[in-house]
Design a protein around this motif. Structure first.
Motif, short mmCIF file in Angstrom:
data_model
loop_
_atom_site.label_atom_id
_atom_site.label_comp_id
_atom_site.label_asym_id
_atom_site.label_seq_id
_atom_site.Cartn_x
_atom_site.Cartn_y
_atom_site.Cartn_z
N TYR A 260 -37.83 -16.96 12.26
CA TYR A 260 -38.35 -17.17 13.69
C TYR A 260 -38.20 -15.68 14.28
O TYR A 260 -37.11 -15.15 14.22
N PHE A 262 -39.69 -14.51 17.28
CA PHE A 262 -39.41 -14.62 18.69
C PHE A 262 -38.39 -15.87 18.96
O PHE A 262 -38.89 -16.54 19.65
N SER A 265 -38.39 -16.77 22.69
CA SER A 265 -39.48 -16.96 23.50
C SER A 265 -39.87 -18.52 23.80
O SER A 265 -39.43 -19.24 22.97
N THR A 267 -42.90 -19.61 24.46
CA THR A 267 -44.25 -19.78 23.98
C THR A 267 -44.54 -19.40 22.48
O THR A 267 -45.35 -20.13 21.89
N CYS A 268 -43.40 -18.92 21.86
CA CYS A 268 -43.65 -18.66 20.28
C CYS A 268 -42.63 -19.38 19.74
O CYS A 268 -41.54 -18.91 19.41
N LYS A 269 -43.31 -20.42 19.23
CA LYS A 269 -42.24 -21.38 18.68
C LYS A 269 -42.63 -21.70 17.11
O LYS A 269 -41.77 -22.38 16.44
N THR A 303 -51.43 -14.15 19.94
CA THR A 303 -51.62 -14.42 21.28
C THR A 303 -50.96 -13.24 21.86
O THR A 303 -50.46 -12.16 21.31
N SER A 305 -48.33 -12.73 23.94
CA SER A 305 -47.06 -12.38 23.60
C SER A 305 -46.28 -12.55 22.16
O SER A 305 -45.27 -12.06 21.87
N CYS A 306 -47.11 -13.20 21.43
CA CYS A 306 -46.71 -13.50 20.02
C CYS A 306 -47.40 -12.64 19.01
O CYS A 306 -47.29 -13.19 17.81
N ASP A 307 -47.87 -11.55 19.00
CA ASP A 307 -48.53 -10.97 18.08
C ASP A 307 -47.56 -9.96 17.51
O ASP A 307 -46.41 -9.74 17.91
#
Length: 453
Positions: A260, A262, A265, A267-269, A303, A305-307
């Motif tokens: 994992y 992030f 986070s 939003t980044c699951k 995304t 925030s998840c790039d």
């Protein structure tokens, strides 16, 4: 006065004759014993080969009667191949081959004799010199997971890899052995889950899966090893076989691992795999992206925030739960990513060189750590490597890929940093070319069969 002299002369002649006989017998004993030793060595090799061949062939057939017949036929064929008739003028005899089934374990007993005509020993009345040899192979019930590397660098060898994988599984019994199958590249796909209670496996499903392998993506060895260990440990203790094995095939050094990335986070699951390039980076970032962990080469959709470009640090731990979804857990502390041993890994991704160095080292550390844990749980690890990449110095520490595979298997010639004398010792086989691939798989199968009670 001459008569005693003649008697003494006669006695001397008798003594000379006796000495000559003893000398001839001694020479004959030396010559015939030497020939007998050669015949004995050849006979030992022939019965050993016959015993292993029988143990491999006992997997063929739907009933024990058919399996026993196939084992005996293979024993006969391999004995005849390895001990030609009239070797050093000897006459071989293969005794009836014993095949005994007992609660998931098959015992193969092969014995043979050979009669060798003597030479100078004939003066003592001997006509032949008889030697004997025997071998036993105990084929135990087996829990095994086959792990196949399907990264893009193997694309040119796809046909040979598929054929060797199918041939390897054909050496195991579909009713006695438990076998699981998975393949990995950037991520991992489980093709045939191992049965948790019942014995056996579906050879058709496994063969179909192998023949459908596509070779693309990176090399995430640690996730392949983790999933294999997880499959074997999914079997409750009461149902486990006495012999548990991971067979791990790869063509190079790992340059990717899953986690994992992030963890804090909201939003980044999703779990993901971070992958880097083999070659040392220039000014551009070497990270190729984040990939799905449950697919061999599917990049995660970025995304805001998840790039992957938003990553600034690596997580401290291989931080996933042991469940089907591999969900994030802040409490999992089994395998560290950031560590000082055996390779120093920091969590920094501040520069392209740090990214490349840390991802490479973490990829290797995790693969070795997971294999070590598996061996500590009594699992044998056998590894097979193919291609020139394994013998080339790669990565930040200029390591050979085959040294990593030796470490995973804990071979006697593994680097000292990873050799664990108290843990199960496996086998590493190197296939330099496609033609070496199938013999290597056969060698591993024979090594597995050699592990006795």
């Amino acid at each position: 006065m001459r008569i005693p002299y003649r008697r003494q002369d006669g006695q001397v002649l008798i003594l000379v004759a006796l000495c000559a006989i003893v000398l001839i017998a001694s020479v004959g004993l030396a010559v015939d014993s030497g020939l007998g030793y050669l015949v004995k060595a050849k006979l030992n090799s022939a019965v050993d080969s016959a015993s292993l061949a029988a143990a491999r062939s006992v997997t063929l057939g739907d009933t024990q009667t058919e399996q026993a017949a196939n084992a005996r036929q293979s024993a006969k064929e391999f004995f005849n191949i390895n001990y030609p008739d009239k070797f050093l003028l000897s006459t071989p005899t293969l005794n009836p081959v014993g095949v005994t089934f007992d609660k998931g374990m098959v015992t193969i007993d092969v014995s043979a004799t050979a009669s060798l005509p003597v030479s100078l020993m004939g003066v003592l009345g001997f006509k032949t010199l008889d030697v004997a040899a025997s071998a036993q192979t105990i084929r135990k019930d087996l829990d095994m997971v086959l792990v196949m590397d399907t990264s893009g660098s193997l694309n040119g060898n796809a046909k040979a890899v598929r054929a060797a994988g199918v041939s390897f599984l054909n050496k195991f019994n579909t009713t006695v052995d438990r076998v699981g199958l998975l393949h990995f590249a950037s991520g991992v796909q489980l093709d045939l889950p191992i049965k948790p209670v019942n014995r056996g496996f579906d050879r058709t499903i496994a063969s179909t899966a192998i023949n459908a392998f596509n070779f693309t993506g990176g090399t995430n060895s640690s996730e392949g090893m983790w999933q294999a260990r997880s499959q074997l440990n999914s079997i409750e203790q009461i149902n486990r076989s006495s012999l548990r094995v991971i067979v791990f095939f790869s063509d190079g050094s790992p340059a990717a691992f899953s986690s994992y990335f992030f963890p804090g986070s909201t939003t980044c699951k999703s779990t993901g795999t971070i992958a880097t390039l083999t070659d040392k980076p220039g000014s551009a970032s070497p990270l190729r992206g984040l990939y799905r962990m449950d697919a061999t080469d599917t990049e995660l959709a970025p995304t805001t925030s998840c790039d992957v470009d938003k990553l600034t640090t690596l997580p401290d731990w291989y931080n996933m739960q042991n469940d089907a979804a591999r969900t994030y857990s802040a409490t999992v502390r089994e395998f560290p990513i950031v560590t000082t041993t055996p390779r120093v890994v920091t969590n920094s991704l501040a520069t392209p060189l740090l990214e490349w160095t840390n991802v490479h080292r973490a990829s290797r550390n995790l693969a070795e750590a997971i294999a070590t844990k598996a061996r500590q749980e009594g699992i044998f690890v056998f590894t097979l490597g193919m291609g020139a990449s394994l013998t080339a110095a790669e990565g930040p520490d200029a390591e050979k890929g085959e040294d990593l595979l030796r470490c995973l298997a804990n071979t006697v010639d593994a680097p000292s940093r990873c050799r664990k004398a108290a843990e199960p010792v496996g086998l590493y086989c190197y296939a330099a070319t496609e033609s070496d691939l199938s013999p290597c798989f056969t060698r591993l199968a024979s090594a597995i069969l050699r592990i006795s009670k």
